[in-house]
Design an enzyme around this catalytic site. Structure first.
Site, PDB file in Angstrom:
ATOM      1  N   HIS A  59     -20.136   0.993 -35.581  1.00  0.00           N
ATOM      2  CA  HIS A  59     -20.268   0.962 -34.131  1.00  0.00           C
ATOM      3  C   HIS A  59     -18.903   0.936 -33.446  1.00  0.00           C
ATOM      4  CE1 HIS A  59     -23.024   0.402 -30.747  1.00  0.00           C
ATOM      5  NE2 HIS A  59     -22.201  -0.485 -30.225  1.00  0.00           N
ATOM      6  N   SER A  83     -22.492   3.003 -26.528  1.00  0.00           N
ATOM      7  CA  SER A  83     -23.362   1.825 -26.580  1.00  0.00           C
ATOM      8  C   SER A  83     -23.961   1.540 -25.214  1.00  0.00           C
ATOM      9  CB  SER A  83     -22.541   0.661 -27.115  1.00  0.00           C
ATOM     10  OG  SER A  83     -23.351  -0.439 -27.400  1.00  0.00           O
ATOM     11  N   ASP A 139     -24.136   1.692 -38.638  1.00  0.00           N
ATOM     12  CA  ASP A 139     -23.985   0.866 -37.440  1.00  0.00           C
ATOM     13  C   ASP A 139     -24.919  -0.319 -37.544  1.00  0.00           C
ATOM     14  OD1 ASP A 139     -24.058  -0.175 -34.846  1.00  0.00           O
ATOM     15  OD2 ASP A 139     -23.816   1.798 -33.935  1.00  0.00           O
TER      16      ASP A 139
END
EC number: 3.1.2.12
Lengths: 714, 282
Positions: B260, B149, B226
């Protein structure tokens, strides 16, 4: 004696009274006494576990020899006491138990110890009992010391016997009691008399000139001694047991050996007997023959004689006739005189032609003797059996022979004999075959093996083929055959090779007429995996160019057109299979494609459906490249499914690694050594490379490439 | 610089340790996790830097990702620093989870009050490797970087801004184009000011366009489910398009059903470690 005993008793009493004050409070002991089991735990005298097994044997033996007689009297008096206590069952029970475990002496000792306490426990005991108890010390006072001494001596030897009775609760209390009591009663050991005595006695008694040692330490050393002896005894037992089982084994072995020898002898003696019988027959026959001859000869002579006689008779008759002839002139004319004279001139052979005696025949036992002497312990072994020649077992100058022995015979060594078989059969019965032709374009190989096939261009029958290899090194001995494989029944062979080498291979055909000349050789390099394309599987619209490794498709229209379709060819997917060597390990090849060519490349099982599309079924795995209006799209297909993967640089040269060992099929951008995707699976069967075009275009296949290092599992 | 060991746990025959030190760049105490594989006891090992995402500390990766076995197997030292300076008492640093504490964005801030402490770019690029190389059995020539991320963004920009420094780079659900997403706009604006041209230096998609060579092999895994992907925070397509244009080799895998979280990371971490090991152990 009375004085002595008296004094002893007094001393004892005083001792005991002192001891009593020093010992734990009496109520404890009396409580325990009340149970009526007057046993105390002897564990303060050393390890008792070992001696569990000997309660019977050693009780009543061993150290008892000393002072037996003295003790006996004490015992008997005691027993006398006991027998009077008929009413007190527990006592008797106890006594029985005591006897069983050889506790009698100990019992004495207990009673001794009790002596001082009896006043205390009077109230607990039935009066009659007490009185009797009390009576004991007095009556047996003389023997108290000795018996107690002996009892102490023997306590060690009876430790184990106490074990069974040691469960009683009061044991600990008694222990401490007992110790304190003993120390006062007799605390010194006289080594000369080998008995415990009181220190007092050392000074004033008969022991005053004797060697003494402290009783506890004497006890200790005595215990040690016994302990050692016990250990030795245990060892011996173990040894004997081992030996016994060993003997049993030997027993069996003896039986076996006997059996074998018996058989052996039987066989040999039978042989000997047979030989004898044979000899007998032979001699008999010879004898008969001799007789016949003799008889014949004699008979002949007889005949001869007969003839002679006849002749004589005739002559006689003739002569007589003549003699009677009156005519004198004719008498003189006849040549009869000559006859007779002539005849008489002849010798008469009156000798026997043959003797009636038969020749001496010596019975030849030598052979039998030999046989008898050869009866030794080891019989000659049976003949081994040679295995038929296996393929790959020979080179130009050596041969590997294997055999097996199918009996239990003892063999010291083997002796191999050989002789070359001549070519004498080549006498025109059958012509040797012509050399075969190796299909060089169809050779498939990898780093560790090669699959070679050929065809026989002969009408002559062929029994088998032989392949000859020579490994090419830098030296100029390329013609030396390093290996040959014989006995190949079909027109193909899978040869194991070494990696990173070059080999020259030729084939010969063989039949009864001999071997053919060598075929034209082919070169095989084991630097990588080489495969060829299987033309039979090509879709009609797929063309294989001259080099054999480029496939092209011109147009896509009518993929299911009416061009000739073979049984084995793809019908919908414009594809083709390769022919990969069916061999484990790793195989690597590359496919070159233009950026705008849409293709499917990967691997498939031999039996992947020819009507299907590569990757759409579960018998094929492939990477598919198609072009959408926006981008290049890459799919990694199996059973029609693909992960979602984007690749930014369209690979122009795709490396495919098939790794049977590590269960994977990987795709790489070979130009930049970029890993694209890996299928992880265990291949149940060998697979073949597969290629298909989805747009007009060309795919160029590259084989024989060494596996690049960047394809390795990191 | 003095290192103080905070914890040490044996793991797959190596050691997962956490150290604390005084950072000159960030002007505060900083912690980092370091995994030393068994091979580190006897020789020098290459180093793989992991950059965590928003709200993470040095703990998340070392406890949740499950990378130790692969790292031990391939003999890689794995360093996981914190995501921002801590305890600097800057006003507003704890107001939101996507800016300030735990959201350093791996930039060197130029705006007040952040510019003194919020220098994560330089920390990761210079100070941390220097510290690691001085205190652990590392091969200073062999370094790679990856992250998740915001950390994926960090890994990409560090690799793209320093050609040749890292042997390989990979990312999990990276923020590929911060200039175009909400997170990025907030952070870059806050740390670098409102001049958007200054943001380009910290945007992977932009940096790719001027990346001088193509000797990078980038692996990106993205969970298809996600939430932030669908929210438009990650924008991998932009990055892929730029890479395609620039001929930067990328393999981007969209993983069906994954989100995620660290569960997603744990699933594919082995592939990433292998990817890096291929280049670090070559």
């Amino acid at each position: 004696m009375s004085f002595r005993s008296g004094s002893t008793r007094e001393h004892e009493t005083s001792d005991q009274s002192t001891g009593r004050s020093a010992s734990p409070p009496v109520p404890e002991s009396s409580e325990t006494e009340a149970e009526g089991l007057i046993f105390y735990h002897m564990d303060l005298y050393g390890s008792k576990d070992r001696f569990d097994i000997f309660p019977e044997e050693l009780s009543g033996q061993g150290d008892r020899s000393r002072g037996d007689t003295r003790r006996e009297s004490a015992l008997s008096s005691e027993k006398f006491q006991r027998s009077q206590e008929a009413g007190y069952d527990l006592e008797r029970e106890v006594a029985e138990l005591a006897k069983m475990y050889g506790l009698d002496e100990d019992r004495e000792k207990e009673l001794e110890l009790l002596g001082g306490h009896l006043e205390m426990v009077e109230s607990r005991w039935p009066p009659a009992h007490t009185e009797k108890q009390q009576g004991l010390p007095g009556e047996a006072s003389q023997d108290e010391d000795q018996s107690k001494a002996i009892a102490e001596d023997e306590t060690e030897s009876h430790i184990w016997s106490r074990e069974g009775l040691s469960s009683s609760v009061m044991s600990d209390e008694w222990n401490s009691q007992a110790v304190s009591e003993e120390e006062e009663a007799a605390n010194v050991f006289c080594s000369t008399c080998k008995m415990p005595i009181r220190a007092f006695d050392k000074l004033f008694g008969e022991h005053k000139d004797h060697e003494v040692a402290q009783l506890p330490s004497a006890v200790e050393s005595e215990k040690e001694e016994i302990h050692k002896n016990m250990c030795k005894l245990e060892e011996q037992i173990a040894q004997m047991e081992n030996f016994a089982s060993h003997l049993e084994e030997i027993f069996i072995t003896v039986e076996e050996n006997f059996g074998r020898q018996e058989q052996n002898f039987e066989v040999h003696y039978n042989d000997a007997v047979q030989v004898l019988a044979q000899k007998y027959e032979e001699q008999l026959e010879a004898l008969g023959e001799e007789k016949r001859q003799k008889l014949e000869a004699l008979y002949g002579q007889l005949i001869h004689c007969g003839e002679h006689l006849d002749t004589c008779k005739e002559l006689t008759d003739a002569t007589q006739e003549l003699y009677l002839e009156n005519d004198k002139a004719s008498f003189m004319k006849v040549k009869t005189f000559n006859w007779l004279e002539e005849f008489l001139k002849k010798e008469v052979d009156l000798k026997l032609s043959t003797l009636p005696d038969f020749e001496e025949r010596v019975i030849d036992f030598s052979e039998v003797e030999q046989l008898m002497n050869s009866i030794n312990t080891i019989p000659a072994p049976c003949a081994p059996v040679i295995n038929p020649q296996a393929p790959n077992a020979a080179t130009g100058t050596s041969l590997r022979v294997c055999w097996g022995l199918f009996s239990d015979d003892t063999v010291e060594c083997y002796q191999l004999c050989y002789k070359p078989v001549s070519n004498e059969t080549r006498n025109g019965e059958q012509a040797a075959p012509s050399p075969p032709i190796i299909k060089s374009k169809k050779i498939r190989s990898c780093e560790n093996a090669a699959l070679v096939c050929w065809e026989s261009r002969d009408i002559n029958p062929v029994d088998s083929y032989m392949v000859e290899l020579s490994k090419l090194t830098d030296e100029e001995n390329g013609n030396i055959i390093t290996e040959s494989i014989v006995g190949i029944p079909n027109c193909e062979v899978l040869i194991h090779l070494q990696p990173m080498q070059s080999y020259r291979i030729c084939v010969r055909a063989l039949n009864l007429g001999g071997s053919s000349e060598r075929s034209e050789p082919v070169l095989i390099h084991t630097t990588g995996t080489y495969f060829c394309l299987n033309e039979d599987t090509a879709h009609p619209l797929l063309a294989i160019l001259d080099d054999g490794f480029t496939i092209a498709c011109d147009e896509l229209e009518n993929p299911e057109c009416d061009l000739p379709v073979y049984d084995n060819s793809f019908t919908r997917c414009i594809g083709i299979l390769g022919s990969l060597i069916p061999f484990p390990g790793k195989h690597y090849w590359e496919v070159e494609a233009e950026e705008d060519t849409e293709y499917r490349i990967g691997v498939a099982f031999e039996n992947t459906p020819r009507h299907g599309y590569l990757g759409a079924n579960n018998s094929s795995w492939c990477m598919r490249h198609i072009i959408t209006p926006s981008r290049h799209k890459y799919e990694f297909l199996h059973s029609g499914m693909t992960p979602d993967i984007r690749i930014t640089i369209p690979p122009r040269r795709i490396g495919i690694l098939l790794d049977y060992e590590n269960c994977r099929l990987s795709f790489f951008n070979a130009e930049i050594a970029q890993h694209l995707y890996t299928f992880t699976l265990h291949f149940q069967h060998y697979v073949h490379p597969c290629f298909a075009l989805e747009t007009p275009g060309i795919l160029q296949i590259h084989t024989g490439i060494a596996i690049p290092p960047w394809t390795a599992l990191p | 610089m003095a290192l103080k060991q905070v914890s040490s746990n044996k793991c797959f025959e190596g050691f997962q340790k956490v150290f604390e030190h005084d950072s000159a760049e960030l002007k505060c105490k900083m912690k980092f996790g370091i995994y030393l594989p068994p091979k580190a006891e006897t020789g020098k090992c290459p180093v793989l830097y992991w950059l965590s995402g928003l709200t993470c500390t040095e703990q998340n990766f070392i406890t949740k990702a499950g990378f130790h076995q692969a790292a031990a197997e391939h003999g890689l030292i794995v360093v996981a620093p914190d995501t921002s300076p801590r305890g600097c008492n800057i006003e507003g640093e704890d107001e939101s989870w996507d800016f300030g504490t735990g959201a350093g964005f791996y930039v060197d801030a130029t705006e007040d009050p952040w510019k003194t402490n919020y220098r994560m770019y330089s920390y990761i690029k210079d100070e941390l490797p220097k510290l690691i190389n001085a205190n652990f059995p590392t091969d200073p020539e062999r370094m790679s970087i990856f992250g998740h991320s915001m950390g994926g963004h960090g890994a990409l920009i560090l690799a793209l801004k320093n050609p040749g420094k890292y042997k390989s780079v990979s990312a999990f659900a990276p923020i590929c184009n911060p200039m175009q997403c909400q997170w990025g706009k907030k952070a870059l604006g806050g740390y670098l000011g409102s001049d958007v041209s200054k943001w380009e230096a910290y945007d992977a998609t932009q940096l790719v366009k001027s990346y001088p060579d193509s000797h990078l092999d980038i692996l990106i895994d993205q969970g298809k489910d996600d939430q932030f992907l669908s929210a438009g925070q990650l924008l991998p397509d932009n990055f892929i398009a730029a890479c395609t244009e620039q001929k930067i080799p990328v393999v981007f895998r969209l993983q069906q059903g994954y989100d995620h979280s660290y569960f997603f990371i744990a699933t594919f971490i082995n592939d990433h470690i292998k990817h890096h090991a291929k280049y670090l152990n070559a």
